[in-house]
Write a protein that holds these residues in place. Structure first.
Motif, PDB file in Angstrom:
ATOM      1  N   UNK A  91      -3.897  23.115  66.140  1.00 53.68           N
ATOM      2  CA  UNK A  91      -2.827  23.140  65.128  1.00 53.68           C
ATOM      3  C   UNK A  91      -3.381  23.451  63.744  1.00 53.68           C
ATOM      4  N   UNK A  92      -4.486  22.814  63.415  1.00 50.19           N
ATOM      5  CA  UNK A  92      -5.069  23.005  62.086  1.00 50.19           C
ATOM      6  C   UNK A  92      -5.490  24.457  61.868  1.00 50.19           C
ATOM      7  N   UNK A 127      -4.326  29.944  59.766  1.00 42.22           N
ATOM      8  CA  UNK A 127      -4.199  31.379  60.044  1.00 42.22           C
ATOM      9  C   UNK A 127      -2.852  31.915  59.577  1.00 42.22           C
ATOM     10  N   UNK A 128      -1.799  31.151  59.825  1.00 36.33           N
ATOM     11  CA  UNK A 128      -0.443  31.597  59.493  1.00 36.33           C
ATOM     12  C   UNK A 128      -0.026  31.209  58.082  1.00 36.33           C
ATOM     13  N   UNK A 129      -0.851  30.398  57.429  1.00 35.20           N
ATOM     14  CA  UNK A 129      -0.560  29.955  56.069  1.00 35.20           C
ATOM     15  C   UNK A 129       0.777  29.212  55.994  1.00 35.20           C
ATOM     16  N   UNK A 153       3.648  20.788  59.801  1.00 33.97           N
ATOM     17  CA  UNK A 153       4.993  20.390  60.226  1.00 33.97           C
ATOM     18  C   UNK A 153       5.801  21.611  60.654  1.00 33.97           C
ATOM     19  N   UNK A 154       5.736  22.690  59.863  1.00 29.10           N
ATOM     20  CA  UNK A 154       6.452  23.919  60.218  1.00 29.10           C
ATOM     21  C   UNK A 154       5.915  24.493  61.520  1.00 29.10           C
ATOM     22  N   UNK A 155       4.597  24.433  61.669  1.00 35.24           N
ATOM     23  CA  UNK A 155       3.977  24.941  62.886  1.00 35.24           C
ATOM     24  C   UNK A 155       4.450  24.156  64.103  1.00 35.24           C
ATOM     25  N   UNK A 174      -6.619  21.870  81.382  1.00 35.59           N
ATOM     26  CA  UNK A 174      -5.167  22.030  81.267  1.00 35.59           C
ATOM     27  C   UNK A 174      -4.592  21.288  80.069  1.00 35.59           C
ATOM     28  N   UNK A 175      -5.441  20.715  79.245  1.00 36.48           N
ATOM     29  CA  UNK A 175      -4.950  20.020  78.052  1.00 36.48           C
ATOM     30  C   UNK A 175      -4.825  21.024  76.904  1.00 36.48           C
ATOM     31  N   UNK A 176      -4.185  20.591  75.832  1.00 34.96           N
ATOM     32  CA  UNK A 176      -3.972  21.482  74.694  1.00 34.96           C
ATOM     33  C   UNK A 176      -2.718  22.314  74.894  1.00 34.96           C
ATOM     34  N   UNK A 177      -2.596  23.397  74.137  1.00 33.11           N
ATOM     35  CA  UNK A 177      -1.419  24.263  74.195  1.00 33.11           C
ATOM     36  C   UNK A 177      -1.787  25.558  74.899  1.00 33.11           C
TER      37      UNK A 177
END
Length: 219
Positions: A22-23, A28-30, A34-36, A58-61
């Motif tokens: 997430x971080x 990367x997307x600036x 929360x928005x992400x 299988x963990x994570x996104x």
């Protein structure tokens, strides 16, 4: 969402890959984290990603790309607002499934899996709900022999969307045992025609099968 689409289109990401943390992705997307997270929740609802906690491969996104999930959500909303009626679903099923039969290639069919489903439906002790689930899986599986993944995806989404309605109609039939027996016979005929490469005959059997069941349960 645009970033994920671009990454998939460019080949930098593939189905089964993990998204960055997430971080890292927020940087990367600036955008804020929360928005992400809001965007990730939407992607998960649409079946594009699957998020899992814990550790291990299988963990994570993970990118999953299950388009039928998004189509099912959209169709559920259409049915709920009565913008799309079940008669419309019946008409689209006729178009999709007869087209799939007309363009089926015996060499592409998974006939062993289809026969396994037929044998499971042959069990007269199978509950109505289970029979209908197997029935839906059978139809989607046969459509894959046409080699058009969008056809089977649309069929899967439609049949998932109307599952509750289909069950209610089936349970209201005066003699489900007789209906199930007829459906088994029709399924076997469609299966044999497709496996034997008789596409025109298979398409007509599919048309009669869908129309007959719709008329029986529409009354």
């Amino acid at each position: 969402m645009n970033w994920v689409t671009d990454e998939l289109s460019s080949g930098r990401l593939h189905i089964g890959d993990h998204l960055p943390s997430e971080r890292a992705l927020a940087e990367t997307l600036n955008v804020s984290r929360n928005s992400l997270r809001e965007a990730l929740r939407v992607l998960e609802a649409l079946g594009t990603i699957q998020a899992a906690t814990g550790s291990g491969p299988r963990s994570g996104t993970i990118l999953t790309a299950a388009p039928e999930q998004a189509l099912t959500l959209a169709l559920n909303l259409q049915l709920a607002t009565s913008h799309v009626e079940h008669s419309h679903v019946y008409e689209v099923r006729l178009l999709l499934e007869t087209w799939a039969a007309e363009h089926s290639d015996p060499d592409r069919g998974d006939w062993d899996s289809a026969e396994r489903l037929l044998k499971l439906m042959d069990d007269e002790q199978t509950a109505v709900a289970d029979f209908l689930h197997l029935d839906a899986e059978f139809h989607v599986l046969l459509s894959r022999a046409a080699g058009n993944p969008l056809i089977s995806t649309l069929m899967d989404a439609m049949r998932t969307s109307i599952a509750d309605h289909t069950l209610a109609r089936a349970q209201a039939l005066p003699d489900w045992t007789a209906t199930a027996s007829r459906l088994r016979s029709e399924h076997r005929g469609i299966f044999e025609a497709l496996r034997g490469g008789e596409r025109t005959r298979a398409a007509e059997l599919v048309r009669q099968h869908i129309r007959g069941y719709y008329l029986e349960t529409a009354s």
